[in-house]
Design a protein around this motif. Structure first.
Motif, mmCIF file in Angstrom:
data_model
loop_
_atom_site.group_PDB
_atom_site.id
_atom_site.type_symbol
_atom_site.label_atom_id
_atom_site.label_comp_id
_atom_site.label_asym_id
_atom_site.label_seq_id
_atom_site.Cartn_x
_atom_site.Cartn_y
_atom_site.Cartn_z
ATOM 1 N N ASN A 178 -1.678 -9.752 -11.608
ATOM 2 C CA ASN A 178 -1.509 -8.621 -12.583
ATOM 3 C C ASN A 178 -2.989 -8.512 -13.539
ATOM 4 O O ASN A 178 -3.135 -7.735 -14.132
ATOM 5 C CB ASN A 178 -0.341 -8.947 -13.680
ATOM 6 C CG ASN A 178 0.889 -8.706 -13.033
ATOM 7 O OD1 ASN A 178 1.077 -7.724 -12.624
ATOM 8 N ND2 ASN A 178 1.733 -9.831 -13.049
ATOM 9 N N GLN A 179 -3.921 -9.576 -13.327
ATOM 10 C CA GLN A 179 -5.259 -9.468 -14.087
ATOM 11 C C GLN A 179 -5.947 -8.708 -13.154
ATOM 12 O O GLN A 179 -7.284 -8.362 -13.682
ATOM 13 C CB GLN A 179 -5.583 -10.860 -14.392
ATOM 14 C CG GLN A 179 -4.481 -11.671 -15.129
ATOM 15 C CD GLN A 179 -4.274 -11.097 -16.394
ATOM 16 O OE1 GLN A 179 -5.033 -10.567 -17.288
ATOM 17 N NE2 GLN A 179 -2.731 -11.064 -16.578
ATOM 18 N N ILE A 180 -5.631 -8.601 -12.036
ATOM 19 C CA ILE A 180 -6.491 -8.069 -11.187
ATOM 20 C C ILE A 180 -6.345 -6.493 -11.034
ATOM 21 O O ILE A 180 -5.389 -5.867 -11.403
ATOM 22 C CB ILE A 180 -6.373 -8.467 -9.447
ATOM 23 C CG1 ILE A 180 -6.506 -9.951 -9.522
ATOM 24 C CG2 ILE A 180 -7.179 -7.608 -8.537
ATOM 25 C CD1 ILE A 180 -6.156 -10.408 -8.025
ATOM 26 N N LYS A 181 -7.434 -5.539 -11.049
ATOM 27 C CA LYS A 181 -7.406 -4.293 -11.321
ATOM 28 C C LYS A 181 -6.950 -3.619 -9.840
ATOM 29 O O LYS A 181 -6.425 -2.356 -9.936
ATOM 30 C CB LYS A 181 -8.677 -3.652 -11.725
ATOM 31 C CG LYS A 181 -9.001 -3.917 -13.006
ATOM 32 C CD LYS A 181 -8.221 -3.601 -14.158
ATOM 33 C CE LYS A 181 -8.564 -3.880 -15.577
ATOM 34 N NZ LYS A 181 -7.599 -3.871 -16.525
ATOM 35 N N GLY A 182 -6.956 -4.116 -8.877
ATOM 36 C CA GLY A 182 -6.833 -3.686 -7.462
ATOM 37 C C GLY A 182 -5.339 -3.211 -7.304
ATOM 38 O O GLY A 182 -4.619 -4.344 -7.389
ATOM 39 N N GLU A 183 -4.786 -2.138 -7.050
ATOM 40 C CA GLU A 183 -3.530 -1.890 -6.952
ATOM 41 C C GLU A 183 -2.925 -2.320 -5.394
ATOM 42 O O GLU A 183 -1.753 -2.657 -5.421
ATOM 43 C CB GLU A 183 -3.345 -0.211 -7.136
ATOM 44 C CG GLU A 183 -3.407 0.178 -8.277
ATOM 45 C CD GLU A 183 -2.590 -0.529 -9.612
ATOM 46 O OE1 GLU A 183 -1.422 -0.568 -9.375
ATOM 47 O OE2 GLU A 183 -3.248 -1.050 -10.520
ATOM 48 N N ARG A 184 -3.948 -2.408 -4.398
ATOM 49 C CA ARG A 184 -3.503 -2.727 -3.271
ATOM 50 C C ARG A 184 -3.090 -4.076 -3.169
ATOM 51 O O ARG A 184 -2.098 -4.719 -2.513
ATOM 52 C CB ARG A 184 -4.715 -2.646 -2.186
ATOM 53 C CG ARG A 184 -4.509 -2.864 -0.927
ATOM 54 C CD ARG A 184 -3.194 -1.952 -0.400
ATOM 55 N NE ARG A 184 -2.961 -2.073 1.070
ATOM 56 C CZ ARG A 184 -2.241 -1.465 1.814
ATOM 57 N NH1 ARG A 184 -1.485 -0.501 1.261
ATOM 58 N NH2 ARG A 184 -1.338 -2.013 2.833
ATOM 59 N N LYS A 185 -3.976 -4.792 -3.934
ATOM 60 C CA LYS A 185 -3.568 -6.471 -4.039
ATOM 61 C C LYS A 185 -2.454 -6.639 -4.614
ATOM 62 O O LYS A 185 -1.401 -7.551 -4.186
ATOM 63 C CB LYS A 185 -4.686 -7.212 -4.727
ATOM 64 C CG LYS A 185 -4.704 -8.650 -5.189
ATOM 65 C CD LYS A 185 -4.712 -9.431 -3.644
ATOM 66 C CE LYS A 185 -4.423 -10.812 -3.877
ATOM 67 N NZ LYS A 185 -4.419 -11.521 -2.545
ATOM 68 N N LEU A 186 -1.896 -5.910 -5.762
ATOM 69 C CA LEU A 186 -0.344 -6.029 -6.426
ATOM 70 C C LEU A 186 0.411 -5.699 -5.116
ATOM 71 O O LEU A 186 1.354 -6.232 -5.039
ATOM 72 C CB LEU A 186 -0.366 -5.113 -7.604
ATOM 73 C CG LEU A 186 0.905 -4.794 -8.185
ATOM 74 C CD1 LEU A 186 1.334 -6.332 -8.598
ATOM 75 C CD2 LEU A 186 0.959 -4.066 -9.287
ATOM 76 N N TYR A 187 0.328 -4.587 -4.480
ATOM 77 C CA TYR A 187 1.332 -4.133 -3.609
ATOM 78 C C TYR A 187 1.363 -5.079 -2.581
ATOM 79 O O TYR A 187 2.499 -5.602 -2.257
ATOM 80 C CB TYR A 187 0.817 -2.814 -3.018
ATOM 81 C CG TYR A 187 1.714 -2.437 -1.723
ATOM 82 C CD1 TYR A 187 2.800 -1.568 -1.962
ATOM 83 C CD2 TYR A 187 1.412 -2.650 -0.513
ATOM 84 C CE1 TYR A 187 3.707 -1.606 -0.861
ATOM 85 C CE2 TYR A 187 2.196 -2.296 0.530
ATOM 86 C CZ TYR A 187 3.557 -1.810 0.484
ATOM 87 O OH TYR A 187 4.187 -1.636 1.153
ATOM 88 N N GLU A 188 0.540 -5.648 -2.025
ATOM 89 C CA GLU A 188 0.559 -6.756 -0.832
ATOM 90 C C GLU A 188 1.165 -7.897 -1.362
ATOM 91 O O GLU A 188 2.025 -8.621 -0.693
ATOM 92 C CB GLU A 188 -0.889 -7.194 -0.201
ATOM 93 C CG GLU A 188 -1.502 -5.987 0.351
ATOM 94 C CD GLU A 188 -0.850 -5.603 1.822
ATOM 95 O OE1 GLU A 188 -0.151 -6.472 2.153
ATOM 96 O OE2 GLU A 188 -0.905 -4.282 2.154
#
Length: 145
Positions: free
Chosen positions: A52-62
């Motif tokens: 959740n601290q990462i801005k990348g939406e793809r990482k959250l999705y994965e």
């Protein structure tokens, strides 16, 4: 006289945190926890997870998809909250479009305060009731096998 044997199953559930409003996730967990007739493990992604601290939406999705991958069913509350914006579409896409998991929508409040998109994608919609939810889980998981 024939003997009957009850098969004891453990259900692996992804319980969404996308609606982490007023501790709804904890309330839902408490609703079904401790039942002698139901054993489950959650693979949910906590809102406190480092992703959740990462801005990348793809990482959250994965990360969401990888948690869901091992689950028998996905449970999402039908409430309408601002926090839906970052999580809910990712959970719905992973659940229904990529992993083809059964989706159970739980209505905690009346239908005027519920999300159309969640109800539209759900395999079953239940009210906030332990027996209804547990029966829905058992039913959709049995139907998915």
């Amino acid at each position: 006289m024939p003997l009957t044997e009850e098969i004891h199953l453990r259900y692996n559930l992804y319980i969404s945190h996308s609606w982490n409003h007023n501790d709804a996730h904890k309330d839902l967990d408490s609703l079904i926890k401790g039942r002698n007739d139901f054993d489950y493990r959650t693979y949910s992604l906590s809102p406190h997870h480092p992703v959740n601290q990462i801005k990348g939406e793809r990482k959250l999705y994965e990360t969401i998809k990888n948690k869901m991958k091992f689950c028998d069913a996905v449970i999402i509350l039908c409430g309408v909250y601002p926090t839906y914006s970052r999580w809910i579409n990712k959970e719905l896409i992973a659940c229904k479009d990529e992993l083809n998991k059964p989706l159970i929508a739980v209505q905690r409040f009346d239908s005027s305060h519920t999300s159309f998109i969640v109800k539209d994608r759900a395999d079953v919609i239940v009210d906030w009731n332990a027996d209804n939810l547990i029966n829905a889980i058992k039913r959709v998981v049995a139907g998915a096998k």
